[in-house]
Design a protein around this motif. Structure first.
Motif, PDB file in Angstrom:
ATOM      1  N   ALA A  27       0.830  -1.206   0.000  1.00 51.56           N
ATOM      2  CA  ALA A  27       0.000   0.000   0.000  1.00 51.56           C
ATOM      3  C   ALA A  27       0.865   1.258   0.000  1.00 51.56           C
ATOM      4  CB  ALA A  27      -0.931  -0.013   1.213  1.00 51.56           C
ATOM      5  N   VAL A  28       1.981   1.233   0.722  1.00 48.96           N
ATOM      6  CA  VAL A  28       2.898   2.380   0.743  1.00 48.96           C
ATOM      7  C   VAL A  28       3.452   2.626  -0.660  1.00 48.96           C
ATOM      8  CG1 VAL A  28       5.158   3.149   1.571  1.00 48.96           C
ATOM      9  CG2 VAL A  28       3.475   2.283   3.185  1.00 48.96           C
ATOM     10  N   LYS A  29       3.816   1.566  -1.358  1.00 48.48           N
ATOM     11  CA  LYS A  29       4.314   1.716  -2.729  1.00 48.48           C
ATOM     12  C   LYS A  29       3.241   2.333  -3.630  1.00 48.48           C
ATOM     13  CE  LYS A  29       7.621  -2.095  -2.545  1.00 48.48           C
ATOM     14  NZ  LYS A  29       7.971  -3.411  -3.100  1.00 48.48           N
ATOM     15  N   THR A  30       1.999   1.933  -3.431  1.00 47.87           N
ATOM     16  CA  THR A  30       0.895   2.509  -4.208  1.00 47.87           C
ATOM     17  C   THR A  30       0.746   3.998  -3.908  1.00 47.87           C
ATOM     18  OG1 THR A  30      -0.243   0.376  -4.235  1.00 47.87           O
ATOM     19  CG2 THR A  30      -1.578   2.324  -4.701  1.00 47.87           C
ATOM     20  N   LEU A  31       0.945   4.373  -2.652  1.00 48.82           N
ATOM     21  CA  LEU A  31       0.865   5.793  -2.292  1.00 48.82           C
ATOM     22  C   LEU A  31       1.902   6.620  -3.043  1.00 48.82           C
ATOM     23  CD1 LEU A  31       0.264   5.859   1.567  1.00 48.82           C
ATOM     24  CD2 LEU A  31      -1.330   6.506  -0.237  1.00 48.82           C
ATOM     25  N   GLY A  32       3.053   6.024  -3.331  1.00 47.52           N
ATOM     26  CA  GLY A  32       4.084   6.735  -4.080  1.00 47.52           C
ATOM     27  C   GLY A  32       3.623   7.144  -5.467  1.00 47.52           C
ATOM     28  N   GLU A  33       2.689   6.397  -6.009  1.00 44.75           N
ATOM     29  CA  GLU A  33       2.155   6.695  -7.342  1.00 44.75           C
ATOM     30  C   GLU A  33       0.920   7.582  -7.271  1.00 44.75           C
ATOM     31  OE1 GLU A  33       1.378   2.796  -8.820  1.00 44.75           O
ATOM     32  OE2 GLU A  33       3.474   2.202  -8.694  1.00 44.75           O
ATOM     33  N   THR A  34       0.507   7.936  -6.068  1.00 42.13           N
ATOM     34  CA  THR A  34      -0.705   8.710  -5.837  1.00 42.13           C
ATOM     35  C   THR A  34      -0.309  10.114  -5.414  1.00 42.13           C
ATOM     36  OG1 THR A  34      -1.768   6.684  -5.079  1.00 42.13           O
ATOM     37  CG2 THR A  34      -2.886   8.742  -4.563  1.00 42.13           C
ATOM     38  N   LYS A  35      -0.549  11.063  -6.265  1.00 39.29           N
ATOM     39  CA  LYS A  35      -0.121  12.435  -5.987  1.00 39.29           C
ATOM     40  C   LYS A  35      -1.287  13.268  -5.470  1.00 39.29           C
ATOM     41  CE  LYS A  35       3.914  11.864  -8.092  1.00 39.29           C
ATOM     42  NZ  LYS A  35       4.596  10.729  -7.610  1.00 39.29           N
ATOM     43  N   ASN A  36      -1.457  13.261  -4.159  1.00 36.37           N
ATOM     44  CA  ASN A  36      -2.411  14.187  -3.544  1.00 36.37           C
ATOM     45  C   ASN A  36      -2.040  14.387  -2.086  1.00 36.37           C
ATOM     46  OD1 ASN A  36      -3.723  12.238  -1.892  1.00 36.37           O
ATOM     47  ND2 ASN A  36      -5.235  11.787  -3.474  1.00 36.37           N
ATOM     48  N   SER A  37      -2.661  15.381  -1.471  1.00 32.42           N
ATOM     49  CA  SER A  37      -2.274  15.733  -0.102  1.00 32.42           C
ATOM     50  C   SER A  37      -2.610  14.624   0.886  1.00 32.42           C
ATOM     51  CB  SER A  37      -2.936  17.042   0.316  1.00 32.42           C
ATOM     52  OG  SER A  37      -4.341  16.913   0.275  1.00 32.42           O
ATOM     53  N   GLU A  38      -3.661  13.872   0.628  1.00 31.10           N
ATOM     54  CA  GLU A  38      -4.016  12.771   1.521  1.00 31.10           C
ATOM     55  C   GLU A  38      -2.946  11.680   1.480  1.00 31.10           C
ATOM     56  OE1 GLU A  38      -7.772   9.850   2.609  1.00 31.10           O
ATOM     57  OE2 GLU A  38      -7.893  11.111   0.830  1.00 31.10           O
ATOM     58  N   ALA A  39      -2.413  11.401   0.292  1.00 26.43           N
ATOM     59  CA  ALA A  39      -1.333  10.408   0.173  1.00 26.43           C
ATOM     60  C   ALA A  39      -0.111  10.883   0.941  1.00 26.43           C
ATOM     61  CB  ALA A  39      -0.986  10.174  -1.293  1.00 26.43           C
ATOM     62  N   CYS A  40       0.198  12.155   0.812  1.00 27.09           N
ATOM     63  CA  CYS A  40       1.342  12.719   1.534  1.00 27.09           C
ATOM     64  C   CYS A  40       1.147  12.562   3.033  1.00 27.09           C
ATOM     65  CB  CYS A  40       1.526  14.184   1.152  1.00 27.09           C
ATOM     66  SG  CYS A  40       2.956  14.943   1.931  1.00 27.09           S
ATOM     67  N   GLN A  41      -0.022  12.866   3.534  1.00 28.52           N
ATOM     68  CA  GLN A  41      -0.292  12.750   4.970  1.00 28.52           C
ATOM     69  C   GLN A  41      -0.191  11.301   5.454  1.00 28.52           C
ATOM     70  OE1 GLN A  41      -0.453  15.128   7.288  1.00 28.52           O
ATOM     71  NE2 GLN A  41       0.067  16.445   5.556  1.00 28.52           N
ATOM     72  N   GLN A  42      -0.668  10.373   4.653  1.00 29.30           N
ATOM     73  CA  GLN A  42      -0.576   8.956   5.036  1.00 29.30           C
ATOM     74  C   GLN A  42       0.891   8.511   5.107  1.00 29.30           C
ATOM     75  OE1 GLN A  42      -2.890   6.914   6.143  1.00 29.30           O
ATOM     76  NE2 GLN A  42      -4.538   8.380   5.873  1.00 29.30           N
ATOM     77  N   LEU A  43       1.697   8.972   4.164  1.00 26.45           N
ATOM     78  CA  LEU A  43       3.121   8.626   4.185  1.00 26.45           C
ATOM     79  C   LEU A  43       3.809   9.224   5.410  1.00 26.45           C
ATOM     80  CD1 LEU A  43       3.897   9.092   0.410  1.00 26.45           C
ATOM     81  CD2 LEU A  43       3.960   6.933   1.690  1.00 26.45           C
ATOM     82  N   LEU A  44       3.472  10.457   5.723  1.00 30.09           N
ATOM     83  CA  LEU A  44       4.035  11.094   6.910  1.00 30.09           C
ATOM     84  C   LEU A  44       3.650  10.326   8.170  1.00 30.09           C
ATOM     85  CD1 LEU A  44       3.331  14.802   5.935  1.00 30.09           C
ATOM     86  CD2 LEU A  44       5.553  13.667   5.936  1.00 30.09           C
ATOM     87  N   ASN A  45       2.420   9.825   8.201  1.00 32.70           N
ATOM     88  CA  ASN A  45       1.974   9.033   9.348  1.00 32.70           C
ATOM     89  C   ASN A  45       2.771   7.735   9.475  1.00 32.70           C
ATOM     90  OD1 ASN A  45       0.052  10.953   9.996  1.00 32.70           O
ATOM     91  ND2 ASN A  45      -1.606   9.894   8.939  1.00 32.70           N
ATOM     92  N   ILE A  46       3.057   7.098   8.353  1.00 34.02           N
ATOM     93  CA  ILE A  46       3.852   5.857   8.372  1.00 34.02           C
ATOM     94  C   ILE A  46       5.250   6.165   8.914  1.00 34.02           C
ATOM     95  CG2 ILE A  46       4.983   4.122   6.914  1.00 34.02           C
ATOM     96  CD1 ILE A  46       2.061   3.525   7.028  1.00 34.02           C
ATOM     97  N   ILE A  47       5.853   7.238   8.440  1.00 31.69           N
ATOM     98  CA  ILE A  47       7.207   7.600   8.877  1.00 31.69           C
ATOM     99  C   ILE A  47       7.226   7.945  10.367  1.00 31.69           C
ATOM    100  CG2 ILE A  47       9.017   9.352   8.625  1.00 31.69           C
ATOM    101  CD1 ILE A  47       8.309   9.308   5.566  1.00 31.69           C
ATOM    102  N   ARG A  48       6.204   8.627  10.834  1.00 31.46           N
ATOM    103  CA  ARG A  48       6.136   9.025  12.250  1.00 31.46           C
ATOM    104  C   ARG A  48       5.798   7.862  13.181  1.00 31.46           C
ATOM    105  NH1 ARG A  48       2.560  13.351  10.296  1.00 31.46           N
ATOM    106  NH2 ARG A  48       3.858  15.163   9.935  1.00 31.46           N
TER     107      ARG A  48
END
Length: 187
Positions: A27-48
């Motif tokens: 799912a994280v890899k899929t987020l990399g192909e998804t360009k929107n602010s919600e995808a960015c926030q989800q990635l930030l949540n994973i990192i945090r």
């Protein structure tokens, strides 16, 4: 690729919170192909996400619930996003101090990508901190990644002064990364 305004699918959000790390990682890899602010926030949540892993995974060397591969892939995906500067500025220490070396090296690559986009700038104090990290690094793979970003925040003279540090590494790829950084500055 999802557009900037499309919301994330419920299936993707469900996969991001799945109990199995390979499914979360996909799912994280899929987020990399998804360009929107919600995808960015989800990635930030994973990192945090610094929840500890189960006791038996900690015995095997995995400190966090979000395994190293997932954290690394979140940094890769973050480098492909168009995140707001305030969202990412406080995350560098998490990535640069991560126990998994691939996360540390990927964090540096993402830093270079994001700084090249020109949407964020780093403070003089951060430049000094990053410079000191380069001077102390001993892992050649992380050093290569550091050099991929160094030209985005170091002045030319400081980059040139890294030559003795670069020479201390036996691996030719470190010297090649240094020459690439110098080439980018010349361009």
């Amino acid at each position: 690729m999802t557009s900037h305004s499309d919301p994330l699918s419920p299936d993707l959000l469900k996969r991001l919170h799945h109990g199995s790390w390979p499914i979360r990682n996909s799912a994280v890899k899929t987020l990399g192909e998804t360009k929107n602010s919600e995808a960015c926030q989800q990635l930030l949540n994973i990192i945090r996400d610094r929840r500890p892993s189960s006791w038996w995974r900690r015995c095997l060397g995995e400190s966090f619930y979000q395994v190293g591969f997932t954290r690394r892939n979140a940094w890769i995906a973050l480098g492909q996003q168009d995140c707001q500067p305030d969202d990412v500025m406080n995350l560098w220490t998490l990535g640069m101090d991560d126990p998994y070396y691939e996360v540390r090296s990927t964090c540096w690559k993402a830093l270079g990508q994001i700084l090249r986009q020109g949407k964020i700038t780093i403070s003089e104090a951060q430049q000094q901190e990053f410079h000191q990290r380069i001077l102390k690094e001993q892992n050649f793979e992380i050093m290569i990644a550091m050099l991929s970003a160094a030209d985005t925040f170091l002045p030319c003279e400081a980059l040139l002064n890294l030559a003795p540090k670069v020479k201390s590494f036996k691996h030719w790829r470190v010297r090649a990364a240094f020459l690439d950084a110098l080439g980018r500055i010349v361009q």
